[in-house]
Design an enzyme around this catalytic site. Sequence first.
Site, PDB file in Angstrom:
ATOM      1  N   LYS A 260      48.647  46.331  33.720  1.00  0.00           N
ATOM      2  CA  LYS A 260      49.494  45.793  34.788  1.00  0.00           C
ATOM      3  C   LYS A 260      50.156  46.932  35.558  1.00  0.00           C
ATOM      4  CE  LYS A 260      50.594  41.364  32.663  1.00  0.00           C
ATOM      5  NZ  LYS A 260      51.611  40.598  31.962  1.00  0.00           N
TER       6      LYS A 260
HETATM    7  N1  GLU Z   1      52.101  35.756  26.725  1.00  0.00           N
HETATM    8  C1  GLU Z   1      50.980  36.468  26.201  1.00  0.00           C
HETATM    9  C2  GLU Z   1      50.553  37.546  27.176  1.00  0.00           C
HETATM   10  O1  GLU Z   1      51.222  37.873  28.057  1.00  0.00           O
HETATM   11  C3  GLU Z   1      49.808  35.578  25.911  1.00  0.00           C
HETATM   12  C4  GLU Z   1      50.039  34.781  24.711  1.00  0.00           C
HETATM   13  C5  GLU Z   1      48.850  33.993  24.209  1.00  0.00           C
HETATM   14  O2  GLU Z   1      47.985  33.611  24.998  1.00  0.00           O
HETATM   15  O3  GLU Z   1      48.819  33.749  23.020  1.00  0.00           O
HETATM   16  O4  GLU Z   1      49.536  38.112  27.077  1.00  0.00           O
END
Ligand code: GLU
Length: 341
Positions: A260
């Site tokens: 990112k």
């Molecule tokens: N929030 C997680 C991320 O930013 C993904 C969590 C999941 O898909 O288990 O990658």
Amino acid sequence: MNPGASGQRRFRYAPTPTRELHVGNGLAALIGWAAARSVGGAFALRIEDIDRTRSRPELAAAALDDLRWLGVDWDEGPDVGGAFGPYVQSERMARYDAALAELDARGLVYACQCSRADVRAAMSAPHLQLGGEAPYAGTCRPTHDGPRALAEDRGGYRLDVVSLGDAAVVQLEDAWLGPVTEDVRETCGDFLLGRPDAPTYQLAVVTDDIAMGITDVVRGHDLAGSTARQVLLYRAFGGAVPRFAHHPLLVDEQGQKLSKRDGALALSELRKSQMAPGELRARLGAAVGLWGADVRRAAARDFIEALREVGPAGGPEPTVDGRPASGEIRAGAWHDGAWPT
Ligand code: GLU
């Protein structure tokens, strides 16, 4: 409403609003969305912002805009509501505290006086953090005079994995990766779940996936290392273990995972540069082998069609904990494609 009562399969995409979404996140959302739509499943959007010092509400709003621009829609989410809301983790903190209290009441956790920093770090998803790390040494494992509760709001609770014995061995069939076996005693040991008002990613994600009746977790390969720990939590809560499918990641020309931090590949930058979403979808689909590089434009629904065509291939039925978990797209049809320039 009883999750899963309708029999409809339920999928989710769960971005963390600490940075702008990049093309790899866009591809993950398209794949999750198309996997859901290809089986007539429901698709929920959940904002994972438990790390409140790093998460920014404007990035959550921007993520929704970027995903819509890309052609992804959702049946449930922060902006459209739904029967399992709220769909923003920072509004669900009481649920994680209750989940932790439930595990504590059942004697499955113990207090660990490790630093706040360890809990902080575990609030984020552990992308590719596994491997080479030593499992928890058990410094705070309960002894007769050991800690029963947290001192001065420090540290966090750990799942007592070691006491599970052979039940700490998780076997499952990942719809992309194939059979996976992991002994969590060896890979992580007793792992952190956080403390009241400070859950870790593992606790929050499983608490929510159970509460939201998620039947299918489709996400990037970089989260595969979390699956076994999450299966132990599903079992601890008595929740149904979902089907897991970890898709390949989009990589850059050097074969590195996109970050990112790589602002040029932010969806917002591509939008500003007037790239048509159909062109981006065509390039994303080509990068993971859904169609050739000669395809100039693709609709979001082309992902649905393409995923239907590639899977499921032959071979044994995928299983999770010995139960059938079929119906996903199989790994063989995919490859880690370099992001075309
Ligand atoms: N929030 C997680 C991320 O930013 C993904 C969590 C999941 O898909 O288990 O990658």
